[in-house]
Structures are given as structure tokens and as C-alpha cells.
Design a protein around this motif. Structure first.
Motif, PDB file in Angstrom:
ATOM      1  N   ASP A  50       0.820  -1.202   0.000  1.00 27.68           N
ATOM      2  CA  ASP A  50       0.000   0.000   0.000  1.00 27.68           C
ATOM      3  C   ASP A  50       0.861   1.261   0.000  1.00 27.68           C
ATOM      4  O   ASP A  50       2.085   1.208  -0.087  1.00 27.68           O
ATOM      5  CB  ASP A  50      -0.939  -0.011   1.209  1.00 27.68           C
ATOM      6  CG  ASP A  50      -0.204   0.214   2.520  1.00 27.68           C
ATOM      7  OD1 ASP A  50       0.881  -0.372   2.703  1.00 27.68           O
ATOM      8  OD2 ASP A  50      -0.685   1.001   3.356  1.00 27.68           O
ATOM      9  N   GLY A  55       2.871  -2.243   2.620  1.00 26.42           N
ATOM     10  CA  GLY A  55       2.389  -3.544   3.045  1.00 26.42           C
ATOM     11  C   GLY A  55       3.011  -4.085   4.312  1.00 26.42           C
ATOM     12  O   GLY A  55       2.648  -5.170   4.771  1.00 26.42           O
ATOM     13  N   ASN A 109      -3.861   0.210   6.217  1.00 27.47           N
ATOM     14  CA  ASN A 109      -3.540  -0.116   4.835  1.00 27.47           C
ATOM     15  C   ASN A 109      -4.252   0.893   3.935  1.00 27.47           C
ATOM     16  O   ASN A 109      -5.481   1.019   3.985  1.00 27.47           O
ATOM     17  CB  ASN A 109      -3.990  -1.541   4.506  1.00 27.47           C
ATOM     18  CG  ASN A 109      -3.558  -1.969   3.110  1.00 27.47           C
ATOM     19  OD1 ASN A 109      -4.074  -1.505   2.105  1.00 27.47           O
ATOM     20  ND2 ASN A 109      -2.605  -2.886   3.066  1.00 27.47           N
TER      21      ASN A 109
END
Length: 621
Positions: A50, A55, A109
Motif C-alpha cells: 500500500d 504492506g 492499509n
């Protein structure tokens, strides 16, 4: 999307873990701003890769360095992930006692897109990076663009823990610039620099983040901040304003059906920390087009004409005098001011002896010499609180590193003729100059701070073979400031070129600074700036946060964190209040109460110790 691009995505998807990368230079009806040269690199970041943490999430950001499948040739996605992780860990306290993600802050996220390019200030020899992150849940009803600049001399993600962590969850797009600094190191040994995607390439084979104007000695490494010849600090405000304009242009590209994005329909919030804080204050003073709707500057490196003290002035003073002054008994309990055995570090005691040998202090005992060194600094405006915290900066030898780099930048020197005999080179066996290992070189862009030493690059020269080898270089760097010789005038002229201009009186502006800052003391920076701006008719808010200091990341160090609180939560709170003012109609306060914060202590930080104004916090939408 073309068929060719679709096939490429299918091939690399397993490797990039849901990160897809495309490169574009033109789109129908959409043009990059004139100051952008070359391609605009567009990448998509979803799933487990992301915008905010690549991530990794909070635990991954705090964990071991993200790995490379092929250490000598990491992919662009791997470099980006590690650069984001390094930027987070360099700014935020992610330790178990720090409270990040529990007491304040969060790392959700955030899927979305990135647009990145090289931008140029008129007359500049080297570019600065600009990067826009657009979350998929960009709030099109309450259009918001956060613009920021990296702290220190970090790369383009250097402010992600402040601007990204606050702006992206609010549905804002976030525009970043490295402000002409960053870790785009050029290695003369293999004639390579850093490309737009963070990889390395030979000079002439691709556009590079930085390449020296001429040839560099085979053993030296050229660093953009120190060796570009541009004195980038004088243009930090222009870098920020260009990043804001880049952000608007890329929002046009991302949402053509809602274009154009302008200040009439999109509010631009500027925020930054340390050098990034100084950059947004510079931008505020240059904002003749009223791009900025509000500014929140944390612990800014800001130079006010005729008031306070310039960075180079107090850094070069500190590099000479602080090691001895910290030997004074009043600093016995200061973290990092004594050895594990409770003794004055031998190098600091030797500094006292050497100051005596040069006639700078009297007495024959370290205690007397230290007391005189302390009085010298105190007379120059250093407080006991700033000096005590500065023991960490002194222990890590940061004064010398900063002074050498900034002297070279101010005097517009190259890698082969840095002032006072300094130079950068790869660290070889036993710390001696050598040739960089390919794997180490590949990590520079993602890992390095932008000012060596560190990450396999050493700071050499500026020393002799005396018992205090670094004093000769420190005194030489100081002399560049104090001398009246015409040869040193370019340095003083460059420092004056960094002076900030006053913002428009109506601009909502908030300065947040730790009372215990030992790197950029408030007496030299924020306080003279706030007083000066008020004298110009503006009404800036000022938080001088008790027990906060300059490096939140240092709070994970045992004993050091016990005596302090993090500064980031106060920056988030100020941004929340600005958001309420701009989008909820809340009145902009005339004054703000100083938080009654308390030292963290040996346990974990609590909300009560931060004493944040909970009623102001609006949180993510």
C-alpha cells in the motif's frame, strides 16, 4: 490499459505482490508542469503493497530491514518498501514503549497510486524529486492536498511518518519533495548514480537524481545536498511550492472528469519536520499565489534575518565546545553524557585539554575547563536543557557530519574540493577508504540519510594525528563562519540566502517545537521566528512542548526515552485542529495552551503524559 502492459502485469504480479508499476510521459489532455523534465512514473499500490507502509504494517515497519531477493540488484518495489521503512524508523518512535498505534497514530492499509518525477528550479544544476500519493478513497467532496518536504537530508519519503500518516487516512492526497537532498549518491568508482525508480545506472544511460558536473576522483562519492552546487537550502520553499503544483497537476491526471484541481476547490495544507519544517515556513513566505491554506511546522530549521542564530553558526560552535561543556558536573545525569562506568568519555576530557592548549579555556583541571566551556555556550544562548539533550547528538558525532556537509553546500564545492580537507568515500576494511560493495551501493537510495557517514560511506579528512584528531577540522569549519577573508564570503552569503520571508498575516500557521530540542534549540529557531512573524502582523500559534526533543526515533534508546515524550502526536493534533478549521468551520484559536506533558518514565507512554487536547482531535474521516 494496453495489451502489452496487461501481459507485463501478469508476468510480474507474483513477484511484486500486488504492486503494479507503469511508466507514462503523456496522457490525452494532461501535461506535466513545465518544471518536470522527463517521465512521470506512475505506480499502483494495493493489497499487500500500500501507500503508507508498502504492506509492512506497523509491526513490519518496526521490524528488521525489508529484504532484497537479489541484494546486488533489488527491484524498484523492494527499494521502495525499504525506503518507506527506513523513513518511518528514522522519524517515529516505533518501539514497544513509544505508544505508536496505541496511544497516538496509526498505520492503516491505504491503497492508491503514486506519481513521481524529477523537477527543476530555474537555474538549478540538479533536480529535486517530487512524488504524489493519491489514496483510492481520496475525498472528492472535501478535496485536500497535503504538501511536505523531507526532514534532514533524507530522500523523498522522508516525511511519510508525519504527512503521509496524517494525510492519507484523512482522504487527502500527499505531495512530497526531497527538496534537493536525498540519498542519490554518485559513485565515481563505477560512474553510477540513482534513477527515478531508485535503481542505479551509468552516467549518460538514464536521467539520474544527481550526477556531478564534472569528473570525480575515483575514490570519492558525490552527495547531492553537499555537492550539487545549488545551495538547495536557499530554494527549499520553492521546492515545496513546486511539489504542491505537481500535486494539483497529477490530481488532474488521476481524475480528469473532475479537473482542474485548483486552490479554488482544493485546500493545500503544508507540513514538515526539522529541515522539512523550515522548508514549509520558507514556502509560506514565498506563497504569493496563496496556494497554501494552512501550515503546521514541527521543530523547524528556520533562519530569521537578524534574529536567532543560523544553523551553521551554532552547529560549528557546538562541534568545538559541547564535548568539553558536557563534562561539567551539571550534566552527570544526562543520557549519553557518561560512560557505562559513570565517567566522562575520554575523548570529551581530551577536548577540554585541547581547548586549554589553544588558549580557549583556562584552568588545568577538566572540571574547571568544562565549566568555562559551559559558560561560553550559555552566553551564546544555549540553555541547560538543550545542552543536556545535545549529549546524544555529540555522542553520535552528528555536529561534525552536519557541519562538513553544509559547508560544502554553502560554498558550492564538489566531491573533490570540500572545505577543510573533508571528503566522502566508501568504507573499506577496518573503516579505511575503499571501494563500495555492490550490495551496499544498491542499498544507498533506500537506506542512507543523505549526509554521511553511514551505510558504508565514510567521512574522511579534516583530521590530524593529535590526541584530539577531529578538533582541527572543527576549528577550520568554524573559521569559515568567523573569518572576514573574501574567500569565505560565499559561505556567509549562502547562509543569508536561506533566510525566511514573512508569510501573509491571514495564513493559519502553527509551530510545534520540543522544549528539550538539542539539535535545533528553540531559542535559535522557532522562538525568534514566531516573535518576528507576530511583529509583521501575523498570528502564528506556538507550542513549546515540555520534555519533547528533536529525534523521536531516539526515544527507543534506554534511559533517553525515559526523560522525554514524542513530538509527532502534537504535530498530528495541530493538523487535526487545522482540519477542523478548514473543513468543519471551527474557529482558528487566538492562543493555545502549552501541553502539561510529563516524561515518559521507565514504562510505556500514556495519553495522560502527553496531555493532548482530545476535544480537537477529529481523526480519519
Amino acid at each position: 490499459m494496453t495489451n502489452r502492459l496487461s501481459r507485463w502485469m501478469l508476468l510480474v504480479a507474483p513477484l511484486l505482490a500486488s504492486c503494479t508499476a507503469t511508466t507514462t510521459t503523456k496522457e490525452p489532455g494532461m501535461h506535466a508542469p513545465d518544471f518536470v523534465r522527463g517521465e512521470v512514473r506512475v505506480t499502483e499500490h494495493r493489497g499487500d503493497d500500500d501507500l503508507l507502509s508498502a504492506g509492512l504494517g506497523l509491526s513490519g515497519l518496526a521490524g528488521t530491514p525489508a529484504s532484497f531477493a537479489q541484494p546486488q540488484k533489488p527491484t524498484a518495489a523492494e527499494l521502495r518498501r525499504r525506503a518507506i521503512q527506513t523513513s518511518w524508523k528514522g522519524i517515529a518512535d516505533l518501539g514497544p514503549l513509544g505508544g505508536y498505534g496505541k496511544v497516538y497514530g496509526a498505520v492503516p492499509n491505504v491503497p492508491g497510486r503514486e506519481y513521481q518525477a524529477f523537477a527543476w528550479i530555474p537555474g538549478a544544476q540538479s533536480p529535486h524529486r517530487v512524488l504524489l500519493q493519491i489514496p483510492d478513497d481520496f475525498d472528492r467532496a472535501r478535496r485536500c492536498l497535503v504538501v511536505t518536504a523531507s526532514s534532514g537530508s533524507r530522500g523523498v519519503y522522508g516525511a511519510i511518518a508525519l504527512a503521509g500518516a496524517w494525510g492519507l487516512p484523512h482522504g487527502c492526497a500527499v505531495a512530497y519533495t526531497d527538496k534537493g537532498t536525498g540519498a542519490g549518491y554518485f559513485d565515481a568508482a563505477d560512474d553510477t548514480g540513482v534513477t527515478l525508480d531508485g535503481g542505479r545506472a551509468k552516467r549518460g544511460s538514464a536521467p539520474l537524481e544527481f550526477e556531478p558536473a564534472g569528473n570525480v576522483h575515483h575514490g570519492n562519492i558525490a552527495v547531492k545536498h553537499a555537492h550539487s552546487g545549488d545551495n538547495p537550502e536557499a530554494d527549499w520553499g520553492r521546492h515545496v511550492l513546486q511539489a504542491a503544483r505537481f500535486g494539483l497537476a497529477m490530481l488532474d491526471r488521476a481524475f480528469p472528469e473532475q479537473a482542474p484541481f485548483t486552490t479554488d476547490n482544493t485546500r493545500i495544507i503544508a507540513t514538515g519536520l526539522s529541515n522539512g519544517g523550515g522548508a514549509v515556513l520558507q514556502a509560506a513566505g514565498l506563497d504569493d499565489d496563496h496556494l497554501l491554506a494552512g501550515v503546521v511546522a514541527l521543530e523547524p530549521n528556520v533562519h530569521v534575518p537578524g534574529q536567532g542564530r543560523a544553523l551553521y553558526d551554532y552547529v560549528t560552535e557546538a562541534s568545538i565546545w559541547l564535548p568539553c561543556a558536557l563534562a561539567d558536573t551539571r550534566f552527570e545525569a544526562a543520557p549519553m553524557a557518561r560512560t557505562a562506568q559513570g565517567e566522562v568519555p575520554p575523548a570529551w576530557a581530551q577536548r577540554c585539554h585541547q581547548l586549554h592548549e589553544h588558549g580557549l579555556v583556562g584552568g588545568t583541571r577538566v572540571s574547571v575547563q568544562a565549566a568555562e566551556a559551559y559558560q561560553h555556550l550559555h552566553a551564546g544562548g544555549w540553555t541547560d536543557e538543550a545542552m543536556a539533550t545535545a549529549a546524544s547528538t555529540t555522542a553520535f558525532d552528528l555536529w561534525r557530519a552536519v557541519a562538513a556537509a553544509y559547508a560544502s553546500a554553502y560554498m558550492r564545492r564538489g566531491a573533490d574540493d570540500m572545505p577543510c580537507g573533508f571528503r566522502y568515500a566508501a568504507m573499506g576494511a577496518k573503516g579505511a577508504p575503499g571501494i563500495a560493495d555492490a550490495a551496499v551501493r544498491a542499498r544507498w537510495w533506500s537506506d542512507a540519510s543523505g549526509i554521511p557517514p553511514g551505510n558504508g560511506v565514510g567521512l574522511y579528512g579534516g583530521a590530524d594525528h593529535s590526541l584530539d584528531p577531529n578538533l582541527v577540522g572543527a576549528r577550520c569549519l568554524r573559521a569559515l563562519w568567523e573569518d572576514t577573508d573574501p574567500s569565505t564570503q560565499p559561505l556567509r552569503d549562502s547562509v543569508e540566502a536561506t533566510a525566511v520571508k514573512a508569510p501573509r498575516p491571514s495564513l493559519p500557521l502553527w509551530v510545534v517545537h520540543g522544549a528539550s530540542d538539542g539539535l535545533l534549540p528553540t531559542a535559535f529557531t522557532s522562538e525568534p521566528y514566531v516573535d518576528w512573524v507576530r511583529s509583521k502582523g501575523a498570528h502564528p500559534l506556538y507550542w513549546k512542548v515540555p520534555y519533547a526533543q528533536h529525534f523521536d526515533a531516539f526515544l527507543a534508546v534506554p534511559e533517553f526515552g525515559d526523560k522525554h515524550v514524542p513530538l509527532l502526536p502534537y504535530g498530528y493534533a495541530a493538523l487535526d485542529r487545522l482540519w477542523s478549521h478548514l473543513y468543519e468551520g471551527a474557529p482558528w484559536p487566538a492562543v493555545v495552551p502549552t501541553p502539561e506533558s510529563q516524561p515518559r518514565g521507565s514504562g510505556a507512554i500514556t495519553a495522560a503524559k502527553l496531555d493532548l487536547p482530545a476535544a480537537w482531535t477529529v481523526g480519519p474521516k
